[in-house]
Design a protein around this motif. Structure first.
Motif, short mmCIF file in Angstrom:
data_model
loop_
_atom_site.label_atom_id
_atom_site.label_comp_id
_atom_site.label_asym_id
_atom_site.label_seq_id
_atom_site.Cartn_x
_atom_site.Cartn_y
_atom_site.Cartn_z
N ALA A 204 0.80 -1.22 0.00
CA ALA A 204 0.00 0.00 0.00
C ALA A 204 0.84 1.27 0.00
O ALA A 204 0.47 2.27 -0.63
CB ALA A 204 -0.93 0.00 1.22
N ARG A 205 1.97 1.26 0.70
CA ARG A 205 2.70 2.51 0.91
C ARG A 205 3.23 3.14 -0.38
O ARG A 205 3.04 4.36 -0.59
CB ARG A 205 3.82 2.29 1.91
CG ARG A 205 4.51 3.57 2.35
CD ARG A 205 5.49 3.32 3.46
NE ARG A 205 6.55 2.40 3.06
CZ ARG A 205 7.52 1.97 3.87
NH1 ARG A 205 7.52 2.37 5.15
NH2 ARG A 205 8.44 1.14 3.44
N PRO A 206 3.90 2.39 -1.26
CA PRO A 206 4.38 3.05 -2.50
C PRO A 206 3.25 3.59 -3.37
O PRO A 206 3.39 4.63 -4.03
CB PRO A 206 5.17 1.94 -3.21
CG PRO A 206 4.72 0.67 -2.60
CD PRO A 206 4.34 0.99 -1.20
N VAL A 207 2.12 2.91 -3.36
CA VAL A 207 0.97 3.38 -4.14
C VAL A 207 0.44 4.69 -3.55
O VAL A 207 0.04 5.61 -4.28
CB VAL A 207 -0.13 2.31 -4.18
CG1 VAL A 207 -1.33 2.80 -4.97
CG2 VAL A 207 0.41 1.02 -4.78
N LEU A 208 0.47 4.80 -2.22
CA LEU A 208 0.00 6.02 -1.56
C LEU A 208 0.82 7.24 -1.98
O LEU A 208 0.27 8.30 -2.30
CB LEU A 208 0.07 5.83 -0.04
CG LEU A 208 -0.20 7.05 0.83
CD1 LEU A 208 -1.60 7.58 0.59
CD2 LEU A 208 -0.01 6.71 2.31
N PHE A 209 2.15 7.10 -2.01
CA PHE A 209 2.98 8.24 -2.37
C PHE A 209 2.78 8.65 -3.83
O PHE A 209 2.78 9.84 -4.17
CB PHE A 209 4.45 7.93 -2.09
CG PHE A 209 4.80 7.95 -0.63
CD1 PHE A 209 4.60 9.09 0.12
CD2 PHE A 209 5.30 6.83 0.00
CE1 PHE A 209 4.91 9.13 1.47
CE2 PHE A 209 5.60 6.84 1.35
CZ PHE A 209 5.41 8.00 2.10
N ALA A 210 2.60 7.68 -4.71
CA ALA A 210 2.34 8.00 -6.12
C ALA A 210 1.02 8.76 -6.26
O ALA A 210 0.92 9.71 -7.06
CB ALA A 210 2.30 6.71 -6.94
N ALA A 211 0.01 8.37 -5.48
CA ALA A 211 -1.29 9.03 -5.54
C ALA A 211 -1.19 10.49 -5.10
O ALA A 211 -1.77 11.38 -5.74
CB ALA A 211 -2.29 8.28 -4.66
N SER B 92 8.33 11.33 6.28
CA SER B 92 9.07 11.34 7.54
C SER B 92 8.54 10.30 8.53
O SER B 92 9.26 9.91 9.45
CB SER B 92 9.01 12.73 8.17
OG SER B 92 7.70 13.03 8.64
N GLN B 93 7.31 9.83 8.34
CA GLN B 93 6.69 8.86 9.26
C GLN B 93 6.34 7.56 8.54
O GLN B 93 5.41 6.86 8.92
CB GLN B 93 5.41 9.47 9.85
CG GLN B 93 5.59 10.79 10.55
CD GLN B 93 6.41 10.66 11.82
OE1 GLN B 93 6.21 9.75 12.61
NE2 GLN B 93 7.37 11.57 12.00
N ARG B 94 7.09 7.23 7.50
CA ARG B 94 6.71 6.13 6.61
C ARG B 94 6.68 4.77 7.31
O ARG B 94 5.94 3.88 6.89
CB ARG B 94 7.62 6.07 5.39
CG ARG B 94 9.09 5.92 5.70
CD ARG B 94 9.92 6.11 4.42
NE ARG B 94 11.34 6.04 4.69
CZ ARG B 94 12.07 7.07 5.10
NH1 ARG B 94 11.50 8.24 5.31
NH2 ARG B 94 13.36 6.94 5.32
N ALA B 95 7.44 4.59 8.39
CA ALA B 95 7.44 3.29 9.07
C ALA B 95 6.07 2.97 9.66
O ALA B 95 5.69 1.79 9.77
CB ALA B 95 8.50 3.27 10.17
#
Length: 426
Positions: A89-96, A199-202
């Motif tokens: 989910a996380r990489p898709v979130l940043f692209a969005a 900054s809070q990606r973890a």
């Protein structure tokens, strides 16, 4: 003398506190991202009066821009669930979020309808992944006892995003004298959110390095990735979102001009109805988050709340008091805003009902498919309600919204029957 043993009631507290902080951290970050996605749902609608002034568009043409957003988002959302299940989910979130920044910049530099359509398409592409992303992260990282509250906060953040967009965009337009500066400000907001989440990606990671996602495990069990589409509950949930979103589209994009026509409210006052509707919806979601943990038949909460909202909207549209009476316009505005309370109460129960209806290992795909009904509802209904206004039928905005809510109630009731039957058979 030996020390007294720790009290059994106090021993688990540090672990409990750590879990609470971890859950709250994740819920807050997902809420920030979700609120931003809803903010960008309304990237253009609050600016419609200025776009009409500068470009001479009709409401139907502007409604088509909303359709572009949700057509792209709807197709993308169904596909995004598969991508989320495969790569995380996380990489898709940043692209969005990057798409949102580009959308706002495209709108700020638009020289005509084509530029605004590009802005709508980019914003729709960014919006496409949010529900499969958000619910995958929440279901993965938040402890089960707090999941209902996580869904509640998720819904509240969306409503706050919707409420903030008209205030931010129209306020900045009035302050600067330019709707282009307002859109540039929206781009800056998207970039700021990207910085915070990076900054809070973890705290928003939905899998450990090297961990396989649900798509891999489903393939290992010999399951076809589209097997979930055979479930009637998935399509009933999809239909529920379609109808309930038709009502939401009517309020978001066209309630203000409809109130202006029916009750002679100044447009700047009538435009407050969207923020009011979203804020009362957020209040309803707070209560709805507690109800989820206490009520087994979630469809009963949904039905009661949405029927009440439908009756309120019918009251406003049918003008059951003289439009010329003192305070009639203010009463209509307040009642329309209060209808958001019912939709908010239903929100957490709706999201939990989808979780109950989803088969194991298909979270992203199910949420992506079901929530694409939301996008289809916006795409289909926006030009229809816009056409009602163009043909001088403002009451139809409220009557159509009420009818759509009642059809959504019927779909939710059928989902609840199916979930109950599956529990009895288990």
């Amino acid at each position: 003398m030996s020390a007294s043993p720790p009290s059994p009631g106090l021993a688990p507290r540090p672990a409990h506190d750590a879990t609470w902080r971890r859950d709250a951290h994740t819920i807050g970050l997902v809420g920030l991202a979700h609120g931003t996605s809803h903010f960008f749902h309304l990237l253009l609608p609050p600016l419609f009066p200025w776009l009409i002034r500068d470009f001479g568009f009709s409401y139907a043409q502007l409604g088509l821009l909303v359709s572009v957003f949700f057509a792209v988002s709807g197709v993308g959302q169904a596909l995004a669930g598969f991508v989320v299940d495969r790569i995380g989910a996380r990489p898709v979130l940043f692209a969005a979020l990057g798409c949102f920044a580009l959308a706002a910049l495209a709108g700020a530099t638009a020289q005509g309808y084509g530029g605004l359509a590009l802005a709508s398409a980019l914003a729709g592409l960014g919006n496409a992944s949010f529900h499969p992303v958000d619910f995958t992260i929440l279901n993965k990282r938040v402890s089960t006892p707090r999941l209902g509250h996580a869904f509640s906060v998720h819904g509240i953040s969306g409503n706050l995003g919707w409420a903030a967009a008209p205030l931010f965009l129209t306020g900045l337009t009035h302050a600067s004298g330019s709707w282009r500066i307002a859109l540039a400000g929206a781009a800056a907001w998207a970039v700021l959110v990207i910085a915070v989440l990076t900054s809070q990606r973890a705290a928003i990671a939905d899998r450990a390095p090297g961990e396989h996602g649900p798509a891999h495990h489903a393939a290992a069990r010999g399951e076809h990735p589209l097997a979930f589409l055979k479930l009637p509950s998935v399509w009933l949930c999809f239909s529920f979102f379609f109808f309930s979103t038709c009502a939401l589209a009517a309020i978001q994009s066209f309630a203000a001009p409809a109130l202006h026509t029916l009750y002679a409210l100044p447009l700047e006052v009538a435009s407050l109805v969207v923020s009011g509707y979203m804020l009362t919806g957020a209040a309803g979601m707070v209560v709805g988050g507690f109800l989820v943990a206490r009520v087994t038949r979630l469809e009963r909460i949904i039905s009661t709340a949405l029927v009440a909202s439908a009756l309120v909207l019918l009251t406003v549209g049918q003008q059951w008091w003289p439009a010329t009476a003192a305070g009639a316009g203010t009463a209509a505005l307040v009642l329309t805003a209060l209808a958001g309370l019912g939709t908010g109460l239903a929100g957490p129960s709706r999201d939990m009902l989808i979780k109950q209806a989803a088969p194991p290992g298909a979270t992203g795909r199910v949420y992506g498919t079901v929530y694409s009904g939301l996008d289809l509802g916006f795409a289909v209904s926006a030009p229809l309600f816009g056409a009602l206004l163009d043909h001088h039928q403002p009451a139809g905005v409220f009557g159509g919204a009420a009818l759509a809510l009642l059809l959504g109630v019927a779909c939710a009731a059928l989902v609840g029957v199916g979930v109950a039957a599956r529990r009895r058979a288990a």
